[in-house]
Design an enzyme around this catalytic site. Sequence first.
Site, PDB file in Angstrom:
ATOM      1  N   LYS A  65       0.807  -1.227   0.000  1.00 54.57           N
ATOM      2  CA  LYS A  65       0.000   0.000   0.000  1.00 54.57           C
ATOM      3  C   LYS A  65       0.844   1.283   0.000  1.00 54.57           C
ATOM      4  O   LYS A  65       0.373   2.321  -0.451  1.00 54.57           O
ATOM      5  CB  LYS A  65      -0.926   0.028   1.224  1.00 54.57           C
ATOM      6  CG  LYS A  65      -2.138  -0.876   1.127  1.00 54.57           C
ATOM      7  CD  LYS A  65      -2.992  -0.680   2.376  1.00 54.57           C
ATOM      8  CE  LYS A  65      -4.316  -1.398   2.268  1.00 54.57           C
ATOM      9  NZ  LYS A  65      -5.255  -1.001   3.316  1.00 54.57           N
ATOM     10  N   ASP A 101     -10.392   3.356   2.238  1.00 51.60           N
ATOM     11  CA  ASP A 101     -10.591   2.854   3.614  1.00 51.60           C
ATOM     12  C   ASP A 101     -11.200   3.930   4.506  1.00 51.60           C
ATOM     13  O   ASP A 101     -12.042   3.634   5.360  1.00 51.60           O
ATOM     14  CB  ASP A 101      -9.259   2.394   4.219  1.00 51.60           C
ATOM     15  CG  ASP A 101      -8.763   1.102   3.606  1.00 51.60           C
ATOM     16  OD1 ASP A 101      -9.596   0.296   3.150  1.00 51.60           O
ATOM     17  OD2 ASP A 101      -7.534   0.884   3.581  1.00 51.60           O
TER      18      ASP A 101
END
Length: 278
Positions: A65, A101
């Site tokens: 990520k 997220d």
Amino acid sequence: MLASGLIGDPVDHSLSAFMHNAAFEALGIDARYDLWHTKADELPNRIAALRMEGVLGANVTVPHKQAVISLVDEVSDTAERIGAVNTLIPRGGRLMGDNTDAYGFGRSLLELTDGAIPASALVVGAGGASRAVLVSLQNAGVAGIRLVNRTYATAQALAAALNGLDRPAIAAEPWSRLKNLAPAVQLIVNATSVGWHDDDLPFEAGIVSLLPPEAVVMDLTYRQTAMLRLASDRALRTVDGLPMLIYQGARAFELWTGQDAPIDVMTNAVRKAYARRS
Ligand code: ATR
């Protein structure tokens, strides 16, 4: 058929393929979502392949990520602040990196509170998941954000990294202050990695009994954790990490397709796959 998928190492535990493939099918979109197991040295080639024709988009998970940020053409403000990209969107040969997220967490929170933004929040844990939660709370305008972590220095560093003039401040507090903070918090979030076993609690059980009756309790773990059980026993409003997972996926789906995500279809697919597994 358009391609999409999850880039990570490992990826075989992921529920994302169930959710996205069910959504493609429900909307009649000619696409499929695969699990693209990718080692670190394969990442640049994997990302380069996303710029080719026929790619709808991708998700990124651990451990890539952060590394993926330097491989894309543009990064959203939210992803930049979180320091992590979980969604890649190809646009005209360019590759955009976003992080859904924070959106997923925020939507799950607002669903729990019927749209009310809590006046104060206490986030426990200062790892990767916590960063997205904190940015989401700042984006939502939650005024009093407190952060506690087993390792205090990590909480202090994270608060310092996320604090800025134009957003609500995050105050890092020592772990020993948990019991003093609990009676006044409107929202508590377990963002630690503790909760996968039935008796796992990130802090002593007594903390939950100190929360005010209007407090809402969120756990990022995809299960009814001991903390959520204690809170439910007190009739506090609670939610586990599955809605956050579904909403981050829904947001990614919308960024890729430009269509509203079929939330019910995605929820059913995830819950069914999860139940089969556990
Ligand atoms: P994630 O990506 O899920 O956020 P992570 O980045 O490894 O995972 O972060 C794990 C978090 O859980 C950290 O805040 C960690 O605290 P430390 O910074 O002190 O390591 C927290 N954590 C892990 N085990 C814990 C435990 N037994 N009690 C309390 N906190 C714990």
